[in-house]
Design a protein around this motif. Sequence first.
Motif, PDB file in Angstrom:
ATOM      1  N   PHE A   6     -11.067  -6.422   1.439  1.00 33.79           N
ATOM      2  CA  PHE A   6     -10.822  -5.783   0.108  1.00 33.79           C
ATOM      3  C   PHE A   6     -10.358  -7.199  -0.840  1.00 33.79           C
ATOM      4  O   PHE A   6     -10.532  -8.148  -0.437  1.00 33.79           O
ATOM      5  N   ASP A   7      -9.975  -6.731  -1.885  1.00 38.37           N
ATOM      6  CA  ASP A   7      -9.476  -7.825  -2.980  1.00 38.37           C
ATOM      7  C   ASP A   7      -8.158  -7.948  -3.032  1.00 38.37           C
ATOM      8  O   ASP A   7      -7.412  -6.997  -2.994  1.00 38.37           O
ATOM      9  N   GLY A  41      -8.772  -1.966  -3.335  1.00 37.54           N
ATOM     10  CA  GLY A  41      -9.849  -1.512  -2.510  1.00 37.54           C
ATOM     11  C   GLY A  41      -9.534  -1.419  -1.022  1.00 37.54           C
ATOM     12  O   GLY A  41     -10.608  -1.703  -0.032  1.00 37.54           O
ATOM     13  N   ALA A  42      -8.492  -1.460  -0.554  1.00 36.27           N
ATOM     14  CA  ALA A  42      -8.125  -1.024   0.719  1.00 36.27           C
ATOM     15  C   ALA A  42      -8.794  -0.037   1.444  1.00 36.27           C
ATOM     16  O   ALA A  42      -9.206   1.034   0.579  1.00 36.27           O
ATOM     17  N   ALA A  74       1.890   2.204   1.774  1.00 36.93           N
ATOM     18  CA  ALA A  74       0.278   2.025   1.232  1.00 36.93           C
ATOM     19  C   ALA A  74       0.401   2.425  -0.326  1.00 36.93           C
ATOM     20  O   ALA A  74      -0.508   2.111  -0.977  1.00 36.93           O
ATOM     21  N   SER A  75       1.368   2.953  -0.888  1.00 40.00           N
ATOM     22  CA  SER A  75       1.402   3.415  -2.226  1.00 40.00           C
ATOM     23  C   SER A  75       1.692   2.075  -3.290  1.00 40.00           C
ATOM     24  O   SER A  75       1.312   1.969  -4.403  1.00 40.00           O
ATOM     25  N   VAL A  76       2.133   1.040  -2.546  1.00 36.63           N
ATOM     26  CA  VAL A  76       2.395  -0.372  -3.095  1.00 36.63           C
ATOM     27  C   VAL A  76       1.320  -1.272  -3.127  1.00 36.63           C
ATOM     28  O   VAL A  76       0.422  -1.398  -2.110  1.00 36.63           O
ATOM     29  N   HIS A 149      -4.026  -3.473  14.716  1.00 43.81           N
ATOM     30  CA  HIS A 149      -3.796  -2.337  13.569  1.00 43.81           C
ATOM     31  C   HIS A 149      -4.388  -2.756  12.337  1.00 43.81           C
ATOM     32  O   HIS A 149      -4.103  -1.659  11.321  1.00 43.81           O
ATOM     33  N   THR A 150      -4.942  -3.609  12.290  1.00 34.73           N
ATOM     34  CA  THR A 150      -5.551  -4.265  10.800  1.00 34.73           C
ATOM     35  C   THR A 150      -6.798  -3.620  10.709  1.00 34.73           C
ATOM     36  O   THR A 150      -7.887  -3.707  11.506  1.00 34.73           O
ATOM     37  N   LEU A 151      -7.036  -2.825   9.592  1.00 40.08           N
ATOM     38  CA  LEU A 151      -8.161  -2.071   9.180  1.00 40.08           C
ATOM     39  C   LEU A 151      -9.023  -3.191   8.415  1.00 40.08           C
ATOM     40  O   LEU A 151     -10.361  -3.367   8.336  1.00 40.08           O
ATOM     41  N   ALA A 152      -8.461  -3.987   7.544  1.00 40.03           N
ATOM     42  CA  ALA A 152      -9.072  -4.980   6.574  1.00 40.03           C
ATOM     43  C   ALA A 152      -7.916  -5.950   6.229  1.00 40.03           C
ATOM     44  O   ALA A 152      -7.051  -5.634   6.250  1.00 40.03           O
TER      45      ALA A 152
END
Length: 162
Positions: A6-7, A41-42, A74-76, A149-152
């Motif tokens: 993501f960016d 973009g996560a 996740a909101s940050v 646990h890393t998605l991206a």
Amino acid sequence: PTVGSFDVSSPDVADGQPMALRFVHDSCGGENVSPALAWSGAPEGTTSYVVTCFDPDAPTPCGFWHWMVASIPASVTSLAAGAGADDASLPEGAFHLCNDFGNKRYDGCAPPQGDMVHRYYFVVHAVDVEALPVRGASGAVLSFNLAFHTLARAVVTGTYAH
């Protein structure tokens, strides 16, 4: 492991370019301020973020961890310049892990004088759990947990030579 991307952007770190003295360790004449980072973009399923700064060019067999922050909600989607000063400067719930200087904060670029140009990988990891079991852990233990646990990842790389 290979994951999505993501960016990430920064007004303070230009990919592949030298870091300003503001973000360099005070032992090298810098101000030791963590750079601002913003990401977008996560992937779906992201429940927290981890931010790291790693120098793979350090004259050690295992590189050098300059900054590790876990449990960013996740909101940050950004950290202001200077957020690496201490845990009180971080979003609620987030915390620093001990870097290779032995501090729970950001410690800037500090390559040995006359050494080659070092790369500083600022990485935002989108994580699929709210909290990794890493409080008090090393960079190696953090990396081990991130492998599962890393998605991206979002990466921007600054450089510095002293």
